[in-house]
Write a protein that holds these residues in place. Structure first.
Motif, PDB file in Angstrom:
ATOM      1  N   PHE A  40       0.824  -1.203   0.000  1.00 16.36           N
ATOM      2  CA  PHE A  40       0.000   0.000   0.000  1.00 16.36           C
ATOM      3  C   PHE A  40       0.863   1.259   0.000  1.00 16.36           C
ATOM      4  O   PHE A  40       0.679   2.151  -0.820  1.00 16.36           O
ATOM      5  CB  PHE A  40      -0.912  -0.029   1.234  1.00 16.36           C
ATOM      6  CG  PHE A  40      -1.771   1.192   1.394  1.00 16.36           C
ATOM      7  CD1 PHE A  40      -2.902   1.368   0.612  1.00 16.36           C
ATOM      8  CD2 PHE A  40      -1.450   2.157   2.338  1.00 16.36           C
ATOM      9  CE1 PHE A  40      -3.694   2.483   0.769  1.00 16.36           C
ATOM     10  CE2 PHE A  40      -2.245   3.281   2.495  1.00 16.36           C
ATOM     11  CZ  PHE A  40      -3.366   3.443   1.712  1.00 16.36           C
ATOM     12  N   THR A  41       1.839   1.297   0.897  1.00  7.99           N
ATOM     13  CA  THR A  41       2.677   2.488   1.008  1.00  7.99           C
ATOM     14  C   THR A  41       3.390   2.768  -0.310  1.00  7.99           C
ATOM     15  O   THR A  41       3.393   3.901  -0.799  1.00  7.99           O
ATOM     16  CB  THR A  41       3.722   2.293   2.131  1.00  7.99           C
ATOM     17  OG1 THR A  41       3.197   1.353   3.050  1.00  7.99           O
ATOM     18  CG2 THR A  41       4.067   3.566   2.810  1.00  7.99           C
ATOM     19  N   LYS A  42       3.979   1.703  -0.893  1.00  2.06           N
ATOM     20  CA  LYS A  42       4.704   1.882  -2.160  1.00  2.06           C
ATOM     21  C   LYS A  42       3.778   2.409  -3.248  1.00  2.06           C
ATOM     22  O   LYS A  42       4.072   3.382  -3.935  1.00  2.06           O
ATOM     23  CB  LYS A  42       5.299   0.541  -2.608  1.00  2.06           C
ATOM     24  CG  LYS A  42       6.667   0.266  -2.002  1.00  2.06           C
ATOM     25  CD  LYS A  42       7.265  -0.978  -2.624  1.00  2.06           C
ATOM     26  CE  LYS A  42       7.737  -1.925  -1.533  1.00  2.06           C
ATOM     27  NZ  LYS A  42       7.613  -3.339  -1.872  1.00  2.06           N
ATOM     28  N   GLY A  48       0.665   8.368  -6.354  1.00  2.00           N
ATOM     29  CA  GLY A  48       0.459   9.758  -5.963  1.00  2.00           C
ATOM     30  C   GLY A  48       1.410  10.677  -6.710  1.00  2.00           C
ATOM     31  O   GLY A  48       1.015  11.746  -7.198  1.00  2.00           O
ATOM     32  N   PHE A  49       2.666  10.228  -6.855  1.00  4.79           N
ATOM     33  CA  PHE A  49       3.661  11.023  -7.582  1.00  4.79           C
ATOM     34  C   PHE A  49       3.247  11.184  -9.048  1.00  4.79           C
ATOM     35  O   PHE A  49       3.250  12.287  -9.599  1.00  4.79           O
ATOM     36  CB  PHE A  49       5.036  10.330  -7.482  1.00  4.79           C
ATOM     37  CG  PHE A  49       6.102  10.964  -8.311  1.00  4.79           C
ATOM     38  CD1 PHE A  49       6.660  12.191  -7.924  1.00  4.79           C
ATOM     39  CD2 PHE A  49       6.552  10.353  -9.475  1.00  4.79           C
ATOM     40  CE1 PHE A  49       7.643  12.786  -8.693  1.00  4.79           C
ATOM     41  CE2 PHE A  49       7.530  10.957 -10.254  1.00  4.79           C
ATOM     42  CZ  PHE A  49       8.088  12.165  -9.867  1.00  4.79           C
ATOM     43  N   LEU A  50       2.846  10.066  -9.664  1.00  4.78           N
ATOM     44  CA  LEU A  50       2.421  10.108 -11.067  1.00  4.78           C
ATOM     45  C   LEU A  50       1.208  11.017 -11.253  1.00  4.78           C
ATOM     46  O   LEU A  50       1.117  11.772 -12.217  1.00  4.78           O
ATOM     47  CB  LEU A  50       2.092   8.695 -11.561  1.00  4.78           C
ATOM     48  CG  LEU A  50       3.305   7.788 -11.769  1.00  4.78           C
ATOM     49  CD1 LEU A  50       2.857   6.358 -12.058  1.00  4.78           C
ATOM     50  CD2 LEU A  50       4.168   8.313 -12.918  1.00  4.78           C
ATOM     51  N   MET A  53       2.299  14.563 -11.179  1.00  5.96           N
ATOM     52  CA  MET A  53       2.953  14.888 -12.449  1.00  5.96           C
ATOM     53  C   MET A  53       1.904  15.094 -13.545  1.00  5.96           C
ATOM     54  O   MET A  53       2.036  15.995 -14.385  1.00  5.96           O
ATOM     55  CB  MET A  53       3.900  13.754 -12.884  1.00  5.96           C
ATOM     56  CG  MET A  53       5.132  13.552 -12.017  1.00  5.96           C
ATOM     57  SD  MET A  53       5.965  15.094 -11.620  1.00  5.96           S
ATOM     58  CE  MET A  53       6.605  15.514 -13.236  1.00  5.96           C
ATOM     59  N   ALA A  54       0.878  14.245 -13.504  1.00  6.48           N
ATOM     60  CA  ALA A  54      -0.173  14.341 -14.516  1.00  6.48           C
ATOM     61  C   ALA A  54      -0.895  15.683 -14.410  1.00  6.48           C
ATOM     62  O   ALA A  54      -1.145  16.355 -15.417  1.00  6.48           O
ATOM     63  CB  ALA A  54      -1.166  13.193 -14.347  1.00  6.48           C
ATOM     64  N   VAL A  55      -1.197  16.067 -13.175  1.00  3.84           N
ATOM     65  CA  VAL A  55      -1.873  17.351 -12.979  1.00  3.84           C
ATOM     66  C   VAL A  55      -0.971  18.477 -13.472  1.00  3.84           C
ATOM     67  O   VAL A  55      -1.419  19.406 -14.153  1.00  3.84           O
ATOM     68  CB  VAL A  55      -2.231  17.553 -11.476  1.00  3.84           C
ATOM     69  CG1 VAL A  55      -2.787  18.945 -11.242  1.00  3.84           C
ATOM     70  CG2 VAL A  55      -3.219  16.498 -11.017  1.00  3.84           C
ATOM     71  N   PHE A  56       0.330  18.355 -13.167  1.00  2.39           N
ATOM     72  CA  PHE A  56       1.303  19.361 -13.585  1.00  2.39           C
ATOM     73  C   PHE A  56       1.323  19.500 -15.105  1.00  2.39           C
ATOM     74  O   PHE A  56       1.223  20.600 -15.655  1.00  2.39           O
ATOM     75  CB  PHE A  56       2.695  18.961 -13.059  1.00  2.39           C
ATOM     76  CG  PHE A  56       3.776  19.933 -13.391  1.00  2.39           C
ATOM     77  CD1 PHE A  56       3.868  21.148 -12.700  1.00  2.39           C
ATOM     78  CD2 PHE A  56       4.720  19.649 -14.385  1.00  2.39           C
ATOM     79  CE1 PHE A  56       4.878  22.043 -13.006  1.00  2.39           C
ATOM     80  CE2 PHE A  56       5.713  20.558 -14.698  1.00  2.39           C
ATOM     81  CZ  PHE A  56       5.810  21.761 -14.006  1.00  2.39           C
ATOM     82  N   ALA A  74      -0.833   5.720 -13.554  1.00  3.73           N
ATOM     83  CA  ALA A  74      -1.169   5.787 -12.124  1.00  3.73           C
ATOM     84  C   ALA A  74      -2.369   4.897 -11.821  1.00  3.73           C
ATOM     85  O   ALA A  74      -2.417   4.199 -10.805  1.00  3.73           O
ATOM     86  CB  ALA A  74      -1.458   7.223 -11.715  1.00  3.73           C
ATOM     87  N   THR A  75      -3.345   4.908 -12.712  1.00  8.98           N
ATOM     88  CA  THR A  75      -4.569   4.139 -12.500  1.00  8.98           C
ATOM     89  C   THR A  75      -4.308   2.646 -12.592  1.00  8.98           C
ATOM     90  O   THR A  75      -4.860   1.858 -11.824  1.00  8.98           O
ATOM     91  CB  THR A  75      -5.626   4.553 -13.535  1.00  8.98           C
ATOM     92  OG1 THR A  75      -5.773   5.964 -13.455  1.00  8.98           O
ATOM     93  CG2 THR A  75      -6.958   3.880 -13.258  1.00  8.98           C
TER      94      THR A  75
END
Ligand code: ADP
Ligand code: MG
Length: 684
Positions: A40-42, A48-50, A53-56, A74-75
């Motif tokens: 889960f953490t990984k 979350g990072f991806l 980046m996608a939003v960016f 990410a999905t």
């Protein structure tokens, strides 16, 4: 998550929260959780990072293609398992599960170009699922913590040699050695040594109990300060501790009304939701002649929001928390439906001897009525008849005879007349001893002596032969210390109390007055007790029967909930009750009522919150007022978290406790002072 698909009758078809009902594989659930947690953490970090980046790239770089790609990766990270599971479910079991709703909604969002929404939905659903797993784990773990109280090794003494053996290999009759600080490994009888033992793991009562040779010691309890040798009387799987754990684990056999309701509900729910969302795409499409993106979007939102996760997990988590809390306090509840019944009980019926009173009777008077017998001879015949009986009265009479140094003989043709008395031949002559019902027909002399004894709250039993009553033995029993504050508390809560006894009217009246119980019914045979309880339940009054399991088992079985006292030493009592107070403490009834009411209110809060928030979100989503990811964030992650945390309050709930007011203290003193005066009245 795999647990959702356990082929288990109890699994809730929609949300799989039924995994909580299944009791197999506590260890499995716990290891699975630790694995999931690492994963889960990984996944959350990576995905979350991806996503950021996608939003960016979407907002700042204005690169639609790149952002679409990033959203998709990410999905896939958080959602590929979901797709596998939903597919498996559909193909192999023809079941529409919640995962399917989310998969359709997620893919749909990507197809209509709302990648952002699709990614957020799957990401949030992943978190919600994890929370659900966490709740399952928490509930399981609290059961395992209980289990950890059972020791694995025992020090067995054979001659002068001590050997450490796994408890499974210890035989009945072996002597186990227990040093200060050790856990007692198995149930048995103390043969050597003295110590104090903390029995809290079983009874919830942390005041240490003294142990000396002849006393029972129980597996899982803690030997505090002395050396003990214990002769093993129970195998590992038969100890009180083992049975408690077994029952806590298997509580699911009886589900509460709420649980059954939500399970039924979910069976029809997912297909209905699917049908509705198809309609909401089809109808506008037919009307306008083409697919309407805005309606597709609304329909997808509706699909996702309809996931009833929070609703489905909230009840089992509440129940497991409450049952675990109870078990830790020495109260064994054999199913969540009994908690429900206690919470709504209006009448509490109590058996007298051994329940309201301590059941440790003492003979106070031995009064011959016919001149041919002396008090000693009377006691000899009485005790000889009673050696075969388990009744507290019998024990007291035998005890008394032993103390007087009177020889006891074995009766012949012995028979028990339950709730009345016993009979048999002594020295070749027929005798019987029991209540006035048994002595029926023979005129009583010394009537005024008997009624005076009874007005003092004493129980009178009559010894008779073929010609009539030979003599009377009076016994006194002391009310339990907690009974007065308990009855006061019940009264305060507006509950009706009722004493049921096979004893005489006058004795019953005196005791009822002394302890302050509202009503009493005397001269009852065991079947009359059943009748009283049945009449109450038949007229729709939820009735709790409290007894000690000795000859009141039928009434316990017929009540809405049967609560049995002092189950720790007695298998029969554990068997007889729906709820067992392992410690001989009737005061726990107050805690039990508090806990049950609290549990029901938590369940209701959870249902109400889950349903109303969901409805509101569904409405807003259909009207197009809420973005999908908000709906999922609030409706799944948020709600699941809220209901789970709310349910977990039940793990630490303590109840109000009984208040010993001055009034109770005074009463208790007078009880203690009631001396046991021996009047050996000579005949004539
Ligand atoms: P309670 O309802 O107070 O728990 P029981 O139903 O066990 O009492 O017994 C009812 C009455 O029957 C007792 O008060 C006693 O008079 C008589 N009785 C029952 N068993 C015995 C016995 N073994 N010896 C003498 N009397 C007995
Ligand atoms: Mg009784």
């Amino acid at each position: 998550m795999e647990h959702r698909h356990a082929k288990n009758d109890n699994t809730c078809p929609s949300c799989g929260a039924g995994a909580l009902h299944s009791t197999k594989g506590i260890e499995e659930s716990i290891t699975r959780y630790s694995k999931l947690k690492a994963e889960f953490t990984k996944k959350i970090f990576l995905s979350g990072f991806l996503l950021s980046m996608a939003v960016f790239s979407q907002r700042i770089l204005m690169n639609a293609k790149l952002s679409y790609l990033l959203y998709a990766i990410a999905t896939i990270i958080t959602g590929y398992r979901l797709v596998l599971e939903a597919g498996k479910e559909l193909v192999y079991e023809q079941r529409f599960d919640v995962e399917l709703l989310v998969v359709i909604a997620g893919m749909g969002a990507f197809l209509i170009g709302e990648a952002e929404e699709g990614a957020a939905v799957v990401f949030l659903f992943y978190i919600a699922n994890f929370l659900e797993e966490y709740a399952t784990y928490k509930a399981r773990k609290s059961i395992r913590d209980l289990m950890e109280t059972s020791p694995e090794k025992a020090v067995v003494k054979k001659g002068d040699i001590e050997a450490i053996l796994p408890v499974e290999e210890v035989e009945l009759g072996d002597i186990v050695v227990c040093r200060p600080g050790d856990k007692i490994p198995l149930d048995g009888i103390v043969t050597e040594g003295r110590s104090t033992v903390n029995e809290a793991p079983l009874t919830g009562e942390s005041i240490p109990v003294e142990k000396k040779p002849g006393d029972m010691a129980y597996a899982g309890t803690l030997n505090l300060d002395g050396y003990l040798e214990i002769k093993v009387t129970k195998k590992k799987q038969d100890t009180v501790l083992a049975r408690v754990l077994e029952l806590v684990e298997h509580y699911s056999k009886s589900k509460s009304r709420y649980e059954r309701f939500t399970e039924k509900f979910s069976m029809y729910y997912t297909p209905t939701v699917l049908a509705l969302s198809i309609l909401s795409i089809a109808v506008p499409a037919l009307r306008y002649g083409t697919l309407q993106t805005s309606w597709i979007y609304r329909s997808l939102s509706f699909l996702v929001i309809s996931c009833p996760c929070a609703l489905a997990i909230s009840i089992p988590v509440s129940m497991v928390s409450a049952l675990t809390n109870a078990a830790r306090s020495g109260v064994l509840v054999k199913g969540s439906r009994y908690l429900e019944a206690i919470a709504s009980s209006e009448v509490f019926a109590f058996d007298k001897t051994g329940t309201l009173t301590k059941g440790e009777l003492e003979v106070t008077d031995v009064i011959p009525i016919r001149s041919e017998v002396s008090p000693k001879a009377l006691l000899r015949i009485a005790a000889s008849l009673e050696t075969r009986s388990e009744h507290p009265i019998a024990k007291a009479i035998v005890e008394k005879a032993k103390k007087e140094g009177i020889e006891i003989v074995q009766p012949e043709n012995f028979s028990v007349h339950i709730g009345i008395g016993v009979s048999g031949n002594i020295d070749g002559k027929w005798y019987a001893i029991g209540s006035e019902t048994m002595a029926n027909g023979s005129r009583l002399e010394h009537e005024e002596v008997v009624s005076r004894l009874r007005s003092e709250g004493k129980t009178c039993v009559f010894l008779m032969d073929k010609e009539g009553v030979l003599g009377v033995i009076a016994l006194i029993d002391v009310p339990r210390a907690e009974i007065i504050p308990l009855l006061m508390r019940l009264k305060k809560l507006g509950l009706k109390t009722l004493m049921l006894t096979g004893d005489d009217e006058n004795t019953a009246k005196a005791i009822a007055k002394e302890i302050g119980i509202e009503t009493y019914k005397a001269n009852l045979l065991p079947e009359d007790k059943v009748y009283v309880v049945e009449e109450l339940t038949k007229s729709g009054i939820v009735t709790t029967m409290v007894g000690d399991g000795i000859n009141d088992a039928p009434a316990l079985a017929r009540s809405s909930v049967g609560v049995v006292m002092g189950g720790i030493g007695s298998d029969a009592a554990i068997e007889a009750g729906d709820i067992v107070l392992l410690k001989d403490s009737i005061g726990k009834l107050s805690y039990l009522i508090d806990l049950s009411r609290k549990t029901m209110s938590v369940v209701k809060q959870n249902i109400l919150t889950a349903v109303s928030v969901k409805l509101a979100l569904a409405l807003l989503a259909v009207l197009g007022k809420v973005p999908l990811w908000v709906a999922v964030g609030v409706g799944d992650v948020g709600l699941s978290l809220v209901v789970t945390l709310n349910a977990m309050r039940l793990l630490v709930f303590e109840g109000t406790g009984l208040k010993y007011t001055e009034h109770c203290a005074v009463k208790e003193k007078t009880l203690e002072k009631q001396e046991v005066n021996e009047i050996f009245v000579e005949a004539g």
